[in-house]
Motif scaffolding. Structure first.
Motif, short mmCIF file in Angstrom:
data_model
loop_
_atom_site.label_atom_id
_atom_site.label_comp_id
_atom_site.label_asym_id
_atom_site.label_seq_id
_atom_site.Cartn_x
_atom_site.Cartn_y
_atom_site.Cartn_z
N GLU A 11 5.96 10.66 -19.23
CA GLU A 11 6.49 11.83 -18.51
C GLU A 11 6.58 11.60 -17.15
O GLU A 11 7.43 11.86 -16.28
CB GLU A 11 6.08 13.04 -19.01
CG GLU A 11 6.59 14.56 -18.51
CD GLU A 11 8.07 14.70 -18.64
OE1 GLU A 11 8.88 14.21 -19.69
OE2 GLU A 11 8.66 15.50 -17.89
N LEU A 12 5.45 11.22 -16.50
CA LEU A 12 4.96 11.02 -15.34
C LEU A 12 6.13 10.09 -14.81
O LEU A 12 6.44 9.90 -13.60
CB LEU A 12 3.56 10.55 -15.01
CG LEU A 12 3.15 10.06 -13.69
CD1 LEU A 12 3.50 11.45 -12.58
CD2 LEU A 12 1.85 9.76 -13.74
N GLN A 72 9.60 11.51 -14.20
CA GLN A 72 9.44 12.59 -13.31
C GLN A 72 9.51 11.84 -11.69
O GLN A 72 10.15 12.18 -10.86
CB GLN A 72 8.22 13.44 -13.05
CG GLN A 72 8.49 14.64 -14.40
CD GLN A 72 7.32 15.37 -14.33
OE1 GLN A 72 6.37 15.49 -13.15
NE2 GLN A 72 7.32 16.35 -15.41
N LEU A 118 1.86 10.29 -19.61
CA LEU A 118 2.19 8.98 -18.55
C LEU A 118 3.42 8.75 -18.33
O LEU A 118 4.30 8.33 -17.53
CB LEU A 118 1.43 7.80 -18.67
CG LEU A 118 -0.29 8.00 -18.74
CD1 LEU A 118 -0.99 6.79 -19.08
CD2 LEU A 118 -0.75 8.90 -17.57
N LEU A 127 0.76 -1.06 0.08
CA LEU A 127 0.04 -0.11 -0.23
C LEU A 127 1.13 1.08 -0.06
O LEU A 127 1.97 1.38 0.33
CB LEU A 127 -0.82 -0.05 1.23
CG LEU A 127 -1.83 -1.19 1.57
CD1 LEU A 127 -2.90 -0.88 2.74
CD2 LEU A 127 -2.65 -1.44 0.24
N HIS A 128 0.45 2.33 -0.26
CA HIS A 128 1.19 3.52 -0.42
C HIS A 128 1.72 3.85 1.10
O HIS A 128 2.60 4.61 1.20
CB HIS A 128 0.11 4.94 -0.86
CG HIS A 128 0.89 5.94 -1.12
ND1 HIS A 128 1.96 6.04 -2.19
CD2 HIS A 128 0.81 7.34 -0.93
CE1 HIS A 128 2.46 7.27 -2.20
NE2 HIS A 128 1.70 8.30 -1.38
N SER A 129 0.93 3.46 2.10
CA SER A 129 1.32 3.80 3.51
C SER A 129 2.56 2.69 3.54
O SER A 129 2.98 3.20 4.65
CB SER A 129 0.09 3.59 4.33
OG SER A 129 -0.35 2.10 4.31
N PRO A 165 4.36 10.73 -4.66
CA PRO A 165 4.32 11.87 -3.62
C PRO A 165 3.79 10.98 -2.34
O PRO A 165 2.62 10.58 -2.25
CB PRO A 165 3.24 12.74 -3.85
CG PRO A 165 3.22 12.63 -5.76
CD PRO A 165 3.68 11.21 -5.66
N LEU A 176 3.61 4.35 -8.71
CA LEU A 176 3.24 5.54 -7.91
C LEU A 176 3.13 5.26 -6.55
O LEU A 176 3.32 5.91 -5.63
CB LEU A 176 1.84 5.93 -8.58
CG LEU A 176 1.97 6.47 -9.88
CD1 LEU A 176 0.50 6.70 -10.65
CD2 LEU A 176 2.72 7.74 -10.25
N LEU A 177 2.57 3.85 -6.27
CA LEU A 177 2.33 3.56 -5.09
C LEU A 177 3.59 3.41 -4.12
O LEU A 177 3.78 3.90 -2.93
CB LEU A 177 1.60 2.00 -4.65
CG LEU A 177 0.05 2.20 -5.26
CD1 LEU A 177 -0.33 0.71 -5.26
CD2 LEU A 177 -0.62 2.68 -4.23
N HIS A 206 -8.52 -0.30 -7.67
CA HIS A 206 -7.60 1.06 -7.86
C HIS A 206 -7.40 1.07 -9.26
O HIS A 206 -7.42 2.29 -9.66
CB HIS A 206 -6.05 0.64 -7.15
CG HIS A 206 -5.79 2.08 -6.70
ND1 HIS A 206 -4.91 2.04 -5.73
CD2 HIS A 206 -6.26 3.38 -6.74
CE1 HIS A 206 -4.61 3.34 -5.52
NE2 HIS A 206 -5.47 4.09 -5.93
N MET A 266 -8.32 4.15 -11.59
CA MET A 266 -7.41 4.96 -12.39
C MET A 266 -8.16 5.23 -13.64
O MET A 266 -7.56 6.38 -14.18
CB MET A 266 -6.09 4.09 -12.24
CG MET A 266 -4.78 4.75 -12.72
SD MET A 266 -3.70 3.52 -12.42
CE MET A 266 -1.96 4.67 -12.78
#
Lengths: 200, 200
Positions: free
Chosen positions: B183-184, B187, B181, B30-32, B151, B146-147, B45, B49
Motif C-alpha cells: 500500500e505504501l 501511495q 508495504l 541520497l534523499h537530498s 516525502p 522512498l529515497l 540504511h 529499516m
C-alpha cells in the motif's frame, strides 16, 4: 488500517530523516585514504565487524543486540555532528547534552513504543555497562585504528600527537577486557611505528 | 595463541577489504539528491529499516537474521559492482556469475567456518525463499523508491521510463505479500505522479 498507515508514515519520515547520516563526515579516513568516511557507512562497517569478530566478545554476549546498538549508535549525529575521540572534558559534556537533545528530537519522530525502544538502545550504548554495549564500544574504538594503521593503510599525518604510548592509553579502557582485540591493538600500533606511519 | 592471532589477522584483512564497499556507487541518489549513495551506507540504511519496519514482516520472521542478510547482501559488489534493477535478462545472468565468483573470492579470505556461514547468508538472500530473505528483499525493493519519490524527495529525472504502471509492475513481485508495504508503494507512486516527479 488508517491508523496503521499513519504509523507507517511516521516510520518512513524517520527513515528519511536518518538518510542525513550519510552526509555526516567523520574524522577517520577510508582505508584507501581517499576521503573521510561518513557516519552511515561507518555504522555499517561496525555491524559487519560485530558479525565477523563475535567470537571475541565476553561469554553470553547477545551479538544480535550488539549489531542493533551499532546500527543505531550514531543516529543522533543527524542533528549533533561527530567529534574526535581525543577532545577535552568540557567539549565532551557539551556534546553529550547536544546528543541527548538530538535523541529526543529524532526518536520522537517514531511512534511512542518505538521511540522508547530506540532511545533505550542508544542509552545502553552510551552507558557502556552491558556486555553488548562494552563489546560494541570495543569495536567502535578498534575500527578507526585498523583503517588508519592496519595492513595496507596509508597512515595519517593529521594526528602527530598520537604516539604509540598515547594510542595505547586511549584504547586501553575500551579494549583491555578483550584479550585478543587488545593484543591486536598492540600489534597494530607496533607495526605502524615500524612502518613509520606512527610516531614511536 | 598464535593460531588465534592468525585467525584474527585473516578476519581483519577481510574487514579491510570490505571497506571498499564504501567506494561502490549505486544508481540511487541520497534523499537530498546531492549525490549517488554508496553500497555501504545503503546496507546500513536497510538494516535500520529492518529494525524500524519489522512489524510488517511475515509472522515468525527472525528479524535479527534479516538484519544480518542486509548487512552482508551487497558485499560481493566489492568485486562485482552494482547494477540497475531494470536491466536485461542476459545482463542479469552475467552479473549473477560475476557475483558468485566475487563471493568465493571475498568470503574465501575468512577462516573456513566463517567463509561457509557468510556464504550461506549471501546465498539465502539471493535465493529469496526464506521469510527472512523475502522481507529483506522487500525492504531492498522499497527503499530506493522512498529515497527517490518519498516525502521531501526531489525526484529523479534520470529514469523517465519509470512510469506509475512500470514502477508498480517492477515492485509487485517483492512487495505484494506485505500488504502495508505494498500500500505504501502505491501511495508513494501516486503522490509522485501528483507532484509531477514521476510520469503518470
Amino acid at each position: 488500517m488508517l491508523r496503521g498507515m499513519f504509523r507507517l508514515e511516521a516510520q518512513v519520515e524517520f527513515l528519511l530523516t536518518c538518510d542525513r547520516l550519510k552526509a555526516v563526515t567523520r574524522t577517520t579516513l577510508l582505508h584507501s585514504g581517499e576521503r573521510a568516511e561518513n557516519s552511515a557507512e561507518h555504522s555499517w562497517h561496525l555491524a559487519l565487524m560485530a558479525l565477523t569478530l563475535g567470537e571475541y566478545a565476553l561469554p553470553g554476549t547477545n551479538l544480535s543486540r550488539v549489531v542493533e546498538l551499532l546500527i543505531l549508535h550514531d543516529l543522533v549525529e543527524v542533528h549533533a555532528g561527530d567529534v574526535h575521540f581525543d577532545q577535552s572534558e568540557a567539549g565532551q559534556e557539551q556534546q553529550a547534552r547536544r546528543e541527548a537533545e538530538a535523541a529526543a528530537w529524532l526518536f520522537g519522530q517514531l511512534p511512542p513504543d518505538q521511540r522508547d525502544i530506540f532511545g533505550a538502545a542508544w542509552q545502553e550504548f552510551e552507558a557502556r555497562q552491558s556486555p553488548e554495549a562494552r563489546f560494541a564500544r570495543a569495536l567502535h574504538t578498534l575500527l578507526p585504528m585498523l583503517l588508519t594503521w592496519g595492513p595496507g593503510a596509508v597512515g595519517s599525518a593529521a594526528h602527530p600527537e598520537l604516539t604509540f604510548q598515547r594510542v595505547q592509553a586511549l584504547k586501553q579502557p575500551a579494549l583491555a577486557e578483550f584479550p585478543e582485540l587488545w593484543e591486536l591493538v598492540r600489534q597494530t600500533a607496533a607495526r605502524a611505528v615500524t612502518e613509520g606511519i606512527m610516531p614511536g
